[in-house]
Design a protein around this motif. Structure first.
Motif, short mmCIF file in Angstrom:
data_model
loop_
_atom_site.label_atom_id
_atom_site.label_comp_id
_atom_site.label_asym_id
_atom_site.label_seq_id
_atom_site.Cartn_x
_atom_site.Cartn_y
_atom_site.Cartn_z
N PRO A 285 -8.44 -4.48 4.19
CA PRO A 285 -8.37 -5.94 4.26
C PRO A 285 -9.10 -6.67 3.14
CG PRO A 285 -8.74 -5.02 6.44
CD PRO A 285 -8.85 -3.88 5.47
N ALA A 286 -10.30 -6.20 2.77
CA ALA A 286 -11.05 -6.87 1.70
C ALA A 286 -10.36 -6.70 0.36
CB ALA A 286 -12.48 -6.31 1.65
N HIS A 287 -9.88 -5.50 0.08
CA HIS A 287 -9.19 -5.26 -1.19
C HIS A 287 -7.85 -6.00 -1.21
CE1 HIS A 287 -8.53 -3.23 -4.95
NE2 HIS A 287 -7.39 -2.70 -4.53
N GLU A 288 -7.22 -6.08 -0.05
CA GLU A 288 -5.96 -6.81 0.07
C GLU A 288 -6.14 -8.26 -0.34
OE1 GLU A 288 -2.85 -6.83 3.62
OE2 GLU A 288 -4.72 -7.80 4.20
N ARG A 289 -7.18 -8.88 0.17
CA ARG A 289 -7.48 -10.28 -0.17
C ARG A 289 -7.74 -10.42 -1.66
NH1 ARG A 289 -9.73 -13.99 -2.22
NH2 ARG A 289 -10.86 -15.73 -1.30
N LYS A 290 -8.42 -9.45 -2.27
CA LYS A 290 -8.75 -9.51 -3.69
C LYS A 290 -7.52 -9.41 -4.56
CE LYS A 290 -11.67 -7.26 -7.20
NZ LYS A 290 -12.67 -6.19 -7.43
N VAL A 291 -6.64 -8.43 -4.28
CA VAL A 291 -5.47 -8.24 -5.15
C VAL A 291 -4.48 -9.39 -5.00
CG1 VAL A 291 -5.72 -5.72 -5.15
CG2 VAL A 291 -4.19 -6.79 -3.50
N ILE B 56 5.37 -11.12 -2.15
CA ILE B 56 5.88 -10.26 -1.08
C ILE B 56 4.74 -9.30 -0.74
CG2 ILE B 56 7.58 -8.54 -0.43
CD1 ILE B 56 9.50 -9.85 -2.44
N VAL B 57 4.29 -9.32 0.52
CA VAL B 57 3.09 -8.57 0.89
C VAL B 57 3.35 -7.78 2.17
CG1 VAL B 57 0.63 -8.72 1.46
CG2 VAL B 57 1.66 -10.42 -0.08
N ALA B 58 2.97 -6.48 2.15
CA ALA B 58 2.96 -5.68 3.37
C ALA B 58 1.53 -5.74 3.91
CB ALA B 58 3.36 -4.23 3.09
N PRO B 59 1.26 -6.54 4.96
CA PRO B 59 -0.12 -6.80 5.38
C PRO B 59 -0.80 -5.57 5.99
CG PRO B 59 1.44 -7.84 6.88
CD PRO B 59 2.25 -7.31 5.74
N SER B 60 -2.12 -5.57 5.91
CA SER B 60 -2.93 -4.49 6.47
C SER B 60 -3.03 -4.65 7.99
CB SER B 60 -4.32 -4.50 5.85
OG SER B 60 -5.02 -5.68 6.24
N ASP C 113 -1.68 -2.54 -5.35
CA ASP C 113 -1.82 -1.69 -4.17
C ASP C 113 -3.07 -2.10 -3.41
OD1 ASP C 113 -2.13 0.28 -2.27
OD2 ASP C 113 -1.62 1.93 -3.60
N PRO C 114 -2.94 -2.70 -2.22
CA PRO C 114 -4.11 -3.13 -1.44
C PRO C 114 -4.83 -1.98 -0.73
CG PRO C 114 -2.14 -4.40 -0.86
CD PRO C 114 -1.69 -3.19 -1.62
N HIS C 115 -4.25 -0.77 -0.75
CA HIS C 115 -4.84 0.42 -0.12
C HIS C 115 -5.08 0.22 1.38
CE1 HIS C 115 -5.26 2.15 -4.08
NE2 HIS C 115 -5.99 1.14 -4.48
N ASP C 116 -4.31 -0.65 2.01
CA ASP C 116 -4.46 -0.92 3.45
C ASP C 116 -5.89 -1.28 3.82
OD1 ASP C 116 -2.00 -0.95 4.72
OD2 ASP C 116 -1.86 1.24 4.79
N SER D 106 0.83 -1.20 0.00
CA SER D 106 0.00 0.00 0.00
C SER D 106 0.87 1.25 0.00
CB SER D 106 -0.92 0.00 1.23
OG SER D 106 -1.80 -1.09 1.20
N ALA D 107 0.24 2.37 -0.35
CA ALA D 107 0.91 3.68 -0.30
C ALA D 107 2.24 3.66 -1.06
CB ALA D 107 1.13 4.12 1.15
#
Length: 396
Positions: A101-107, A120-124, A96-99, A67-68
Motif C-alpha cells: 500500500p505505501a509503495h502503491e501510493r508512491k508510484v 489504470i491501477v490494480a489496487p492492493s 510496479d506497486p509490489h502489492d 503488481s506482479a
C-alpha cells in the motif's frame, strides 16, 4: 532538425494548417492534408510532444500501476493495455506497486507527477491511501482486476474493469462435486483483495449448490503466491481427513500446490483432483492437463483503456463497473478423461480418492438417477473451451 514552420513552407500552407493536420483539431481538404504529410515525410519532421502538451494540457500518456508484472495473467493484461493505448495514439508509463500500500501510493504519485492523462491501477489489498490520493487530485482512473467500493452506498467512485470471479469458482466446485467429491478444498488468495473475497464466495456458493457443508479447515490462504500456496496445500494434506479435490484461486498458487503434491509423491487426479482459476499458456502441457477457468486477460486490459478514454472525453458521467465473462476450459486434472471431439458424448469419471466414489451413469441416465445425500447434480457435457453461459459481461 526540421520545425513545424519548415513543414508549412515546404507544403505551401500556414503553420496553423500543419497543426490541424498533425493534431486532428480541424477538418482539412484532402489534397492539403496530403501535401502536409508529404512534407513531414520528406523533412523527417517529428512533433514536439512536450511543447504540444504545454498548449493542450494533455500528454497523450497513460500511467499503468500493476503488481506482479511477471505473472502471465498480468503480462497479458499489460499487452492488452499497450495495444489499445497505441491504437488510440497514447504512450504508456508502467510502475510496479509490489502489492504494498505505501509503495502503491508512491508510484501513483510519481506517475501523476509525470502528467499522465489518466491511470489504470490494480489496487492492493489495502487501497485506502491510493483512493484518497486519486480522489483528492481528481485523477481520471480505472481500477483494474480488483474492485473497490469507494462510496457510502457501495457504488463505485472510480471506473472499474474486471472478470467475474464468484460464479466461475462455483462452477469448478459443482463440477468436482458432480464427480463424487465431498471434501473439496480451496487455496484462496491474499486476504483483503476483492478477487479473494469473490472467489471465496463462489466456493461457498458451489458447496451450497452441491448440497455440501462448508468446512473451515478446507479453506487455506496461499496469499496469491507460489510459496504460500505450497505451504497451504501441505497443511491441507496434513489434515486427519484430507481433501480429495483441490481448487486453486490463481495461476501462481496452482504451481505451488502442484509442487506440494509432487513433494509428497501424489498423483493428479488419481490421488487428488485439481481445478484452477486462471488458465495459462502451458496449462495444456501438464500431465494431466489442467482443468481451468480462463480469464479474458487481454480484453480486460483493452477494455480498461477504452473506459479510461471515455472518462477523459466525458469527465462528469457516473462511474461504472465492467465485468467480463470467463471460460471453463475442461481438461483432465479434474478426473475426467480426455474430452471427446465435438459431437461425441462425454463420460466423466471420479478420481480414485473421491469419497463414496461410484461409476457415474451416462449423461442421459444421470438426470433421472437417484443421488446420495450431499452429492451435486452433475453438469452437462462441456466442450474443451466452454464460455460460462450464466456469466455475462455486465456494466453497473
Amino acid at each position: 532538425m526540421a520545425t513545424m514552420a519548415d513543414v508549412a513552407r515546404s507544403a505551401g500552407v500556414s503553420v496553423a494548417t500543419v497543426s490541424h493536420v498533425l493534431n486532428g483539431t480541424r477538418p482539412v481538404l484532402p489534397h492539403t492534408r496530403q501535401a502536409v504529410l508529404d512534407a513531414v515525410d520528406e523533412l523527417g519532421y517529428t512533433p514536439n510532444t512536450l511543447a504540444r502538451s504545454l498548449v493542450t494540457s494533455r500528454t497523450r500518456s497513460i500511467g499503468l500501476a500493476v503488481s506482479a508484472i511477471s505473472n502471465p495473467y498480468f503480462t497479458e493484461i499489460l499487452q492488452g493495455v499497450e495495444a489499445a493505448a497505441l491504437e488510440h495514439g497514447y504512450s504508456l508509463l508502467i510502475a510496479d506497486p509490489h502489492d504494498d500500500p505505501a509503495h502503491e501510493r508512491k508510484v501513483v504519485q510519481l506517475l501523476h507527477e509525470r502528467r499522465v492523462d489518466g491511470m489504470i491501477v490494480a489496487p492492493s489489498a489495502d487501497p485506502r491511501e491510493l483512493i484518497t490520493y486519486l480522489a483528492r487530485h481528481d485523477v481520471p482512473t480505472v481500477l483494474l482486476d480488483r474492485v473497490v467500493d469507494t462510496s457510502t452506498d457501495g457504488s463505485p467512485r472510480f471506473d472499474q474493469v474486471c472478470a467475474d470471479s464468484a460464479e466461475p469458482v462455483a462452477r469448478l466446485v459443482t463440477h468436482l462435486a458432480g464427480l463424487g467429491h465431498r471434501r473439496i478444498a480451496l487455496v484462496a488468495g491474499l486476504p483483503g483483495l476483492s478477487t479473494t473475497g469473490e472467489r471465496l464466495a463462489g466456493y461457498r456458493d458451489g458447496l451450497a449448490a452441491a448440497g455440501l457443508a462448508h468446512d473451515d479447515h478446507l479453506v487455506v490462504h496461499g496469499d496469491s503466491e507460489s510459496a504460500g500456496a505450497e505451504q497451504a496445500t501441505a497443511a491441507l494434506l496434513a489434515l486427519a481427513t484430507p481433501p480429495t479435490a483441490l481448487v486453486t484461486a490463481n495461476n501462481t498458487m496452482t504451481i505451488g500446490a502442484l509442487r506440494a503434491l509432487q513433494d509428497r509423491g501424489m498423483s493428479v487426479p488419481d490421488d487428488i483432483a485439481l481445478c484452477c482459476f486462471d488458465d495459462f499458456a502451458w496449462a495444456d502441457l501438464f500431465s494431466p492437463r489442467l482443468t481451468a477457468i480462463a480469464q479474458p486477460s487481454r480484453e480486460i486490459g483493452a477494455q480498461a483503456v477504452r473506459v479510461l478514454l471515455d472518462r477523459l472525453a466525458t469527465p462528469d458521467r457516473p462511474a461504472r463497473t465492467v465485468r467480463l465473462p470467463c471460460t471453463f476450459v475442461h481438461r483432465t486434472s479434474c478426473g475426467c478423461p480426455e474430452q471427446p471431439r465435438r459431437g461425441t458424448a462425454e463420460q466423466p469419471r471420479p478420481s480414485a480418492r473421491s469419497e463414496n466414489a461410484r461409476t457415474p451413469a451416462s449423461p442421459e441416465t444421470r438426470a433421472t438417477s437417484e443421488k446420495p445425500e450431499g452429492t451435486a447434480k452433475p453438469l452437462p457435457s462441456a466442450s474443451p473451451e466452454q464460455p460460462l453461459s450464466s456469466v455475462k459481461g455486465t456494466v453497473s
